[in-house]
Design a protein around this motif. Sequence first.
Motif, PDB file in Angstrom:
ATOM      1  N   PHE A  32       0.852  -1.180   0.000  1.00 33.62           N
ATOM      2  CA  PHE A  32       0.000   0.000   0.000  1.00 33.62           C
ATOM      3  C   PHE A  32       0.892   1.234   0.000  1.00 33.62           C
ATOM      4  O   PHE A  32       1.893   1.285   0.714  1.00 33.62           O
ATOM      5  CB  PHE A  32      -0.903   0.038   1.236  1.00 33.62           C
ATOM      6  N   GLU A  33       0.534   2.225  -0.812  1.00 34.06           N
ATOM      7  CA  GLU A  33       1.261   3.488  -0.841  1.00 34.06           C
ATOM      8  C   GLU A  33       0.269   4.635  -0.708  1.00 34.06           C
ATOM      9  O   GLU A  33      -0.810   4.599  -1.302  1.00 34.06           O
ATOM     10  CB  GLU A  33       2.034   3.660  -2.156  1.00 34.06           C
ATOM     11  N   ARG A  34       0.664   5.649   0.069  1.00 37.88           N
ATOM     12  CA  ARG A  34      -0.168   6.844   0.146  1.00 37.88           C
ATOM     13  C   ARG A  34       0.644   8.010   0.698  1.00 37.88           C
ATOM     14  O   ARG A  34       1.692   7.823   1.314  1.00 37.88           O
ATOM     15  CB  ARG A  34      -1.414   6.623   0.997  1.00 37.88           C
ATOM     16  N   ALA A  35       0.136   9.203   0.455  1.00 41.69           N
ATOM     17  CA  ALA A  35       0.751  10.401   1.009  1.00 41.69           C
ATOM     18  C   ALA A  35       0.684  10.343   2.521  1.00 41.69           C
ATOM     19  O   ALA A  35      -0.384  10.114   3.103  1.00 41.69           O
ATOM     20  CB  ALA A  35       0.036  11.642   0.487  1.00 41.69           C
ATOM     21  N   GLY A  36       1.844  10.497   3.168  1.00 40.84           N
ATOM     22  CA  GLY A  36       1.884  10.346   4.612  1.00 40.84           C
ATOM     23  C   GLY A  36       2.558  11.509   5.308  1.00 40.84           C
ATOM     24  O   GLY A  36       2.923  12.521   4.715  1.00 40.84           O
ATOM     25  N   GLY A  37       2.778  11.301   6.586  1.00 38.58           N
ATOM     26  CA  GLY A  37       3.135  12.370   7.487  1.00 38.58           C
ATOM     27  C   GLY A  37       1.943  12.564   8.403  1.00 38.58           C
ATOM     28  O   GLY A  37       0.782  12.453   7.979  1.00 38.58           O
ATOM     29  N   LYS A  38       2.212  12.827   9.677  1.00 34.79           N
ATOM     30  CA  LYS A  38       1.146  12.772  10.676  1.00 34.79           C
ATOM     31  C   LYS A  38       0.026  13.778  10.426  1.00 34.79           C
ATOM     32  O   LYS A  38      -1.150  13.477  10.624  1.00 34.79           O
ATOM     33  CB  LYS A  38       1.753  12.952  12.070  1.00 34.79           C
ATOM     34  N   LEU A 130      -5.677  24.811  14.683  1.00 35.20           N
ATOM     35  CA  LEU A 130      -4.440  24.560  13.944  1.00 35.20           C
ATOM     36  C   LEU A 130      -3.741  23.355  14.558  1.00 35.20           C
ATOM     37  O   LEU A 130      -3.490  23.330  15.766  1.00 35.20           O
ATOM     38  CB  LEU A 130      -3.512  25.781  14.014  1.00 35.20           C
ATOM     39  N   VAL A 131      -3.429  22.356  13.725  1.00 29.25           N
ATOM     40  CA  VAL A 131      -2.723  21.150  14.164  1.00 29.25           C
ATOM     41  C   VAL A 131      -1.350  21.112  13.514  1.00 29.25           C
ATOM     42  O   VAL A 131      -1.236  21.185  12.285  1.00 29.25           O
ATOM     43  CB  VAL A 131      -3.510  19.882  13.786  1.00 29.25           C
ATOM     44  N   CYS A 132      -0.301  21.008  14.323  1.00 31.18           N
ATOM     45  CA  CYS A 132       1.067  20.833  13.842  1.00 31.18           C
ATOM     46  C   CYS A 132       1.536  19.465  14.316  1.00 31.18           C
ATOM     47  O   CYS A 132       1.600  19.226  15.524  1.00 31.18           O
ATOM     48  CB  CYS A 132       1.987  21.919  14.386  1.00 31.18           C
ATOM     49  N   SER A 133       1.872  18.601  13.392  1.00 36.83           N
ATOM     50  CA  SER A 133       2.001  17.205  13.773  1.00 36.83           C
ATOM     51  C   SER A 133       3.157  16.518  13.063  1.00 36.83           C
ATOM     52  O   SER A 133       3.362  16.701  11.867  1.00 36.83           O
ATOM     53  CB  SER A 133       0.690  16.481  13.428  1.00 36.83           C
ATOM     54  N   GLY A 134       3.919  15.727  13.833  1.00 36.97           N
ATOM     55  CA  GLY A 134       4.947  14.884  13.256  1.00 36.97           C
ATOM     56  C   GLY A 134       6.351  15.409  13.467  1.00 36.97           C
ATOM     57  O   GLY A 134       6.588  16.442  14.098  1.00 36.97           O
ATOM     58  N   SER A 135       7.307  14.681  12.902  1.00 35.89           N
ATOM     59  CA  SER A 135       8.714  15.022  13.045  1.00 35.89           C
ATOM     60  C   SER A 135       9.056  16.263  12.232  1.00 35.89           C
ATOM     61  O   SER A 135       8.267  16.723  11.393  1.00 35.89           O
ATOM     62  CB  SER A 135       9.573  13.845  12.582  1.00 35.89           C
ATOM     63  N   LEU A 136      10.252  16.788  12.463  1.00 32.97           N
ATOM     64  CA  LEU A 136      10.782  17.884  11.664  1.00 32.97           C
ATOM     65  C   LEU A 136      11.902  17.356  10.778  1.00 32.97           C
ATOM     66  O   LEU A 136      12.596  16.406  11.143  1.00 32.97           O
ATOM     67  CB  LEU A 136      11.323  18.992  12.569  1.00 32.97           C
ATOM     68  N   PRO A 137      12.117  17.976   9.622  1.00 32.36           N
ATOM     69  CA  PRO A 137      13.239  17.539   8.775  1.00 32.36           C
ATOM     70  C   PRO A 137      14.576  17.906   9.402  1.00 32.36           C
ATOM     71  O   PRO A 137      14.650  18.636  10.399  1.00 32.36           O
ATOM     72  CB  PRO A 137      12.995  18.302   7.463  1.00 32.36           C
ATOM     73  N   LEU A 138      15.639  17.388   8.809  1.00 29.50           N
ATOM     74  CA  LEU A 138      16.983  17.638   9.314  1.00 29.50           C
ATOM     75  C   LEU A 138      17.258  19.128   9.452  1.00 29.50           C
ATOM     76  O   LEU A 138      16.873  19.930   8.586  1.00 29.50           O
ATOM     77  CB  LEU A 138      18.019  17.021   8.369  1.00 29.50           C
ATOM     78  N   ASP A 139      17.925  19.495  10.548  1.00 27.81           N
ATOM     79  CA  ASP A 139      18.395  20.860  10.791  1.00 27.81           C
ATOM     80  C   ASP A 139      17.270  21.868  10.995  1.00 27.81           C
ATOM     81  O   ASP A 139      17.513  23.083  10.973  1.00 27.81           O
ATOM     82  CB  ASP A 139      19.300  21.348   9.638  1.00 27.81           C
ATOM     83  N   ALA A 140      16.051  21.407  11.213  1.00 25.32           N
ATOM     84  CA  ALA A 140      14.953  22.338  11.468  1.00 25.32           C
ATOM     85  C   ALA A 140      15.081  22.925  12.872  1.00 25.32           C
ATOM     86  O   ALA A 140      15.496  22.230  13.812  1.00 25.32           O
ATOM     87  CB  ALA A 140      13.612  21.624  11.329  1.00 25.32           C
ATOM     88  N   PRO A 141      14.728  24.181  13.072  1.00 22.81           N
ATOM     89  CA  PRO A 141      14.756  24.760  14.411  1.00 22.81           C
ATOM     90  C   PRO A 141      13.789  24.021  15.337  1.00 22.81           C
ATOM     91  O   PRO A 141      12.675  23.663  14.926  1.00 22.81           O
ATOM     92  CB  PRO A 141      14.300  26.210  14.188  1.00 22.81           C
TER      93      PRO A 141
END
Length: 299
Positions: A32-38, A130-141
């Motif tokens: 199964f494939e789908r657009a992800g991220g929390k 407003l929901v902010c969810s999941g990890s941050l990419p490399l070097d993000a503040p």
Amino acid sequence: MILTVTANPALDVSYRVDRLRPGHTHRIGAVFERAGGKGFNVSRVLHDQGVPTLALGPVGGILGDSLRADLIDSGLPHELLPVAAATRMTIAVVADEATMFNEPGGPLADADWARLRDLVRSHLPNTDVLVCSGSLPLDAPVDTYAGFVRLAHGVPTVVDAGGPVLLAAAEAGVSVVKPNAEELAAAVGHDDPLKGARELRALGAETVVVSLGAEGTIAATPDGEWRAALPKPVAGNPTGAGDAAVAALAFGIRTGLTWPERLRLAVAWSGAAVAAPLAGSVDWDVLAELENEVTVSPI
């Protein structure tokens, strides 16, 4: 409308196998494939429930194109920010339980972070939560989500993250943080979830909801402290359970439910997500069975 921000999107790939045997070749039963991220998962659950939502996130590269195409095919309302950094992939190998392999995500340029903040700001006048969810990419503040909380200016905010990112959101006065037990421990330095929840409230978070897996959820709120749980665990893939809980919490805030009512929804939606095959989905038949089985009791 519930606006979701996914700072580190991914193309989610799930493999189903009879059993996981390290060091052996596996024949994949289903892919199964789908657009992800929390944040995208949160918006999917809300959209399936008919709740107005818009999903925002930066995407780039070949996998970014695949993610965009999947969102279009699914009909999920979204606005994606094109960036130079390549979108990452996550792989879940599901047998008796899910084994996850998560790429880190490429770093975003300062100009791209500024563009993402401008995009969020442009939608805030029409945003209920407003929901902010999941990890941050490399070097993000580490204060990336805290910055969005401050940007919201009174719009209720929900942050699902861990470690220093969680601490920064609490200090910014977030309305709700929803870590799991591991994320909370990484932030506060010990494994007592109720004590940790109280510490985050002391830092400035209005409410702290902690997912404890099969043991349910605890919450420290301005109206009291509660534990919510199902009588028995739900079998399946727990990958998107926390995202479904966040969706339920945001929905509860938007509709003015009490905290016990919000927690009841969060545990029921979370359990129904475990029974669904993919993160961002809820088994609605299972949900109908679970809604009356959740117990909520004061701590």
